[in-house]
Design a protein around this motif. Sequence first.
Motif, PDB file in Angstrom:
ATOM      1  N   ILE A  78      92.649 -12.793  18.187  1.00  0.00           N
ATOM      2  CA  ILE A  78      93.585 -11.721  17.852  1.00  0.00           C
ATOM      3  C   ILE A  78      94.838 -11.829  18.719  1.00  0.00           C
ATOM      4  O   ILE A  78      94.884 -12.590  19.683  1.00  0.00           O
ATOM      5  CB  ILE A  78      92.942 -10.316  18.022  1.00  0.00           C
ATOM      6  CG1 ILE A  78      92.443 -10.125  19.445  1.00  0.00           C
ATOM      7  CG2 ILE A  78      91.836 -10.121  17.010  1.00  0.00           C
ATOM      8  CD1 ILE A  78      92.111  -8.712  19.784  1.00  0.00           C
ATOM      9  N   ASN A  79      95.833 -11.051  18.338  1.00  0.00           N
ATOM     10  CA  ASN A  79      97.091 -10.984  19.085  1.00  0.00           C
ATOM     11  C   ASN A  79      97.734 -12.374  19.240  1.00  0.00           C
ATOM     12  O   ASN A  79      98.189 -12.736  20.316  1.00  0.00           O
ATOM     13  CB  ASN A  79      96.847 -10.344  20.451  1.00  0.00           C
ATOM     14  CG  ASN A  79      98.031  -9.511  20.881  1.00  0.00           C
ATOM     15  OD1 ASN A  79      99.026  -9.446  20.175  1.00  0.00           O
ATOM     16  ND2 ASN A  79      97.923  -8.886  22.025  1.00  0.00           N
ATOM     17  N   VAL A  80      97.771 -13.099  18.148  1.00  0.00           N
ATOM     18  CA  VAL A  80      98.296 -14.463  18.184  1.00  0.00           C
ATOM     19  C   VAL A  80      99.826 -14.442  18.222  1.00  0.00           C
ATOM     20  O   VAL A  80     100.460 -13.646  17.544  1.00  0.00           O
ATOM     21  CB  VAL A  80      97.799 -15.254  16.952  1.00  0.00           C
ATOM     22  CG1 VAL A  80      98.532 -16.554  16.796  1.00  0.00           C
ATOM     23  CG2 VAL A  80      96.317 -15.518  17.062  1.00  0.00           C
ATOM     24  N   ARG A  81     100.404 -15.280  19.057  1.00  0.00           N
ATOM     25  CA  ARG A  81     101.867 -15.401  19.150  1.00  0.00           C
ATOM     26  C   ARG A  81     102.263 -16.867  19.042  1.00  0.00           C
ATOM     27  O   ARG A  81     101.549 -17.746  19.518  1.00  0.00           O
ATOM     28  CB  ARG A  81     102.366 -14.873  20.501  1.00  0.00           C
ATOM     29  CG  ARG A  81     102.158 -13.400  20.711  1.00  0.00           C
ATOM     30  CD  ARG A  81     103.290 -12.611  20.069  1.00  0.00           C
ATOM     31  NE  ARG A  81     103.109 -11.190  20.279  1.00  0.00           N
ATOM     32  CZ  ARG A  81     102.309 -10.408  19.572  1.00  0.00           C
ATOM     33  NH1 ARG A  81     101.586 -10.933  18.604  1.00  0.00           N
ATOM     34  NH2 ARG A  81     102.203  -9.138  19.824  1.00  0.00           N
ATOM     35  N   PHE A  82     103.422 -17.085  18.433  1.00  0.00           N
ATOM     36  CA  PHE A  82     103.960 -18.441  18.329  1.00  0.00           C
ATOM     37  C   PHE A  82     105.143 -18.595  19.256  1.00  0.00           C
ATOM     38  O   PHE A  82     105.866 -17.633  19.519  1.00  0.00           O
ATOM     39  CB  PHE A  82     104.457 -18.705  16.914  1.00  0.00           C
ATOM     40  CG  PHE A  82     103.376 -18.911  15.915  1.00  0.00           C
ATOM     41  CD1 PHE A  82     102.725 -20.109  15.830  1.00  0.00           C
ATOM     42  CD2 PHE A  82     103.025 -17.897  15.048  1.00  0.00           C
ATOM     43  CE1 PHE A  82     101.739 -20.303  14.891  1.00  0.00           C
ATOM     44  CE2 PHE A  82     102.038 -18.078  14.114  1.00  0.00           C
ATOM     45  CZ  PHE A  82     101.393 -19.289  14.034  1.00  0.00           C
ATOM     46  N   SER A  83     105.355 -19.809  19.702  1.00  0.00           N
ATOM     47  CA  SER A  83     106.555 -20.080  20.449  1.00  0.00           C
ATOM     48  C   SER A  83     106.987 -21.517  20.175  1.00  0.00           C
ATOM     49  O   SER A  83     106.165 -22.415  20.092  1.00  0.00           O
ATOM     50  CB  SER A  83     106.281 -19.796  21.923  1.00  0.00           C
ATOM     51  OG  SER A  83     106.861 -20.742  22.731  1.00  0.00           O
ATOM     52  N   THR A  84     108.268 -21.714  19.991  1.00  0.00           N
ATOM     53  CA  THR A  84     108.800 -23.043  19.685  1.00  0.00           C
ATOM     54  C   THR A  84     109.851 -23.396  20.712  1.00  0.00           C
ATOM     55  O   THR A  84     110.680 -22.560  21.051  1.00  0.00           O
ATOM     56  CB  THR A  84     109.478 -23.057  18.302  1.00  0.00           C
ATOM     57  OG1 THR A  84     108.662 -22.386  17.378  1.00  0.00           O
ATOM     58  CG2 THR A  84     109.741 -24.465  17.828  1.00  0.00           C
ATOM     59  N   SER A  85     109.805 -24.607  21.215  1.00  0.00           N
ATOM     60  CA  SER A  85     110.907 -25.018  22.068  1.00  0.00           C
ATOM     61  C   SER A  85     111.247 -26.464  21.772  1.00  0.00           C
ATOM     62  O   SER A  85     110.361 -27.289  21.546  1.00  0.00           O
ATOM     63  CB  SER A  85     110.551 -24.832  23.539  1.00  0.00           C
ATOM     64  OG  SER A  85     109.293 -25.390  23.788  1.00  0.00           O
ATOM     65  N   SER A  86     112.528 -26.770  21.739  1.00  0.00           N
ATOM     66  CA  SER A  86     112.900 -28.168  21.519  1.00  0.00           C
ATOM     67  C   SER A  86     113.086 -28.790  22.890  1.00  0.00           C
ATOM     68  O   SER A  86     113.941 -28.390  23.675  1.00  0.00           O
ATOM     69  CB  SER A  86     114.155 -28.271  20.664  1.00  0.00           C
ATOM     70  OG  SER A  86     115.254 -27.755  21.321  1.00  0.00           O
ATOM     71  N   ILE A  87     112.224 -29.744  23.198  1.00  0.00           N
ATOM     72  CA  ILE A  87     112.203 -30.283  24.554  1.00  0.00           C
ATOM     73  C   ILE A  87     113.087 -31.503  24.687  1.00  0.00           C
ATOM     74  O   ILE A  87     113.547 -31.819  25.750  1.00  0.00           O
ATOM     75  CB  ILE A  87     110.761 -30.619  25.001  1.00  0.00           C
ATOM     76  CG1 ILE A  87     110.059 -31.435  23.928  1.00  0.00           C
ATOM     77  CG2 ILE A  87     109.991 -29.363  25.277  1.00  0.00           C
ATOM     78  CD1 ILE A  87     108.793 -32.046  24.405  1.00  0.00           C
ATOM     79  N   ALA A  88     113.324 -32.225  23.590  1.00  0.00           N
ATOM     80  CA  ALA A  88     114.202 -33.393  23.649  1.00  0.00           C
ATOM     81  C   ALA A  88     114.836 -33.550  22.287  1.00  0.00           C
ATOM     82  O   ALA A  88     114.463 -32.844  21.350  1.00  0.00           O
ATOM     83  CB  ALA A  88     113.408 -34.635  24.026  1.00  0.00           C
ATOM     84  N   ALA A  89     115.779 -34.467  22.178  1.00  0.00           N
ATOM     85  CA  ALA A  89     116.440 -34.682  20.900  1.00  0.00           C
ATOM     86  C   ALA A  89     115.411 -35.090  19.852  1.00  0.00           C
ATOM     87  O   ALA A  89     114.707 -36.079  20.024  1.00  0.00           O
ATOM     88  CB  ALA A  89     117.500 -35.759  21.045  1.00  0.00           C
ATOM     89  N   GLY A  90     115.299 -34.315  18.797  1.00  0.00           N
ATOM     90  CA  GLY A  90     114.419 -34.676  17.693  1.00  0.00           C
ATOM     91  C   GLY A  90     112.948 -34.391  17.903  1.00  0.00           C
ATOM     92  O   GLY A  90     112.142 -34.688  17.048  1.00  0.00           O
ATOM     93  N   ALA A  91     112.573 -33.846  19.058  1.00  0.00           N
ATOM     94  CA  ALA A  91     111.172 -33.502  19.268  1.00  0.00           C
ATOM     95  C   ALA A  91     111.073 -32.024  19.600  1.00  0.00           C
ATOM     96  O   ALA A  91     111.924 -31.488  20.293  1.00  0.00           O
ATOM     97  CB  ALA A  91     110.580 -34.325  20.412  1.00  0.00           C
ATOM     98  N   SER A  92     110.044 -31.390  19.085  1.00  0.00           N
ATOM     99  CA  SER A  92     109.894 -29.984  19.445  1.00  0.00           C
ATOM    100  C   SER A  92     108.438 -29.660  19.711  1.00  0.00           C
ATOM    101  O   SER A  92     107.532 -30.291  19.175  1.00  0.00           O
ATOM    102  CB  SER A  92     110.462 -29.074  18.361  1.00  0.00           C
ATOM    103  OG  SER A  92     109.809 -29.324  17.162  1.00  0.00           O
ATOM    104  N   GLU A  93     108.241 -28.711  20.567  1.00  0.00           N
ATOM    105  CA  GLU A  93     106.900 -28.299  20.919  1.00  0.00           C
ATOM    106  C   GLU A  93     106.578 -26.994  20.225  1.00  0.00           C
ATOM    107  O   GLU A  93     107.385 -26.064  20.226  1.00  0.00           O
ATOM    108  CB  GLU A  93     106.770 -28.091  22.433  1.00  0.00           C
ATOM    109  CG  GLU A  93     105.321 -27.972  22.852  1.00  0.00           C
ATOM    110  CD  GLU A  93     105.072 -27.020  23.990  1.00  0.00           C
ATOM    111  OE1 GLU A  93     105.981 -26.262  24.353  1.00  0.00           O
ATOM    112  OE2 GLU A  93     103.952 -27.019  24.508  1.00  0.00           O
TER     113      GLU A  93
END
Lengths: 106, 151
Positions: A78-93
Motif C-alpha cells: 500500500i501507499n505506493v509512490r513513483f519517482s523518476t529521475s534522469s541520471i544521464a543523457a538518455g538514461a532514466s531511473e
Amino acid sequence: MLISNMEVVPGKRITQHLGMVQGSTVRAKHAGRDIMAGFKNIFGGELKGYTELLSESREEAIDRLKQQAAALGANAVINVRFSTSSIAAGASEIFVYGTAVLVEDR
Amino acid sequence: MELIVFLVLLGLGYVFGRLSESRHYRSIIQREQVLRGVSVVPVKIPPPEYLRHESTLVCGSVVISVDYFKTVAASLRNIFGGRVGAYESLLDRARREAVLRMQDEARQLGAETIYNVKYETSRIGENAAKGLGSVEVLAYGTALIASTASK
C-alpha cells in the motif's frame, strides 16, 4: 498481490506492517531512438519510444517491488509512490516504493 | 547561412508544432467526453460506500517533446519574464493525456472511479542545460472496481 497507492485498503483490515519495499530500474533507449527524439525536438509531438520505454521500466520496477514484498510474506503493498529521475543523457531511473502489509477480509 | 537554418527550423517548428498541438487538443477533448464515466478523484481515503470494492493501482504516462519554435519563444520570454504560454500548453496537454491513459486503463479493468490520484512530472532530454527537451508526466491512482460479491 494487491498494489494500491492509498493508505488503507477498502473492505480489508491491515493486520501487520512488514516494512518498506522498493523496486528500481535504470534504462536507456538505443541511439537511433535518441536521434529520432532530437528530430522531434524540432517538430514537437509525442515521443512514443520514450513513453514505451518508461512504461516498460515502470512495470519492471513494480515487478521487483512485488518480488520483495512476496519475500517478506506480504499479500499487499500500500501507499505506493513513483519517482523518476534522469541520471544521464538518455538514461532514466524509475523508482517505486511502498509499504508491504498483510491484509485480511473484514 | 546560420540564420537561414535557424529561420527554417523556426518555421518548421511553428507549422508542425501548431498542427500537432491542435490535433492533440482535438483528440484530448473528444476522449475526455468518452471517458467521463470514470471519475478521477484526488481524495486520499474513499467514502464508505466503496468498502466492498476491489482496488488496484492504475497509471498512465506520456512523454511530449517541445518544438523548436516553443524553445525559442520560451528563451525570449526568459529575458523579459512573465507567463511562458508555450510551455504552459505543453504541460497542460501532457497532464490531460496522462490522466486519459490512466482512465482508459481503469475502464478496461471495469473500474468506475479512481481515488488518490497523484501526478509526477520529470524532464527528459539530452540537452537539459539548454532548456526543456521533453517532459514526462505520470498520473497514477487507485482504481476501485465493483466486485461481483458486492452486487
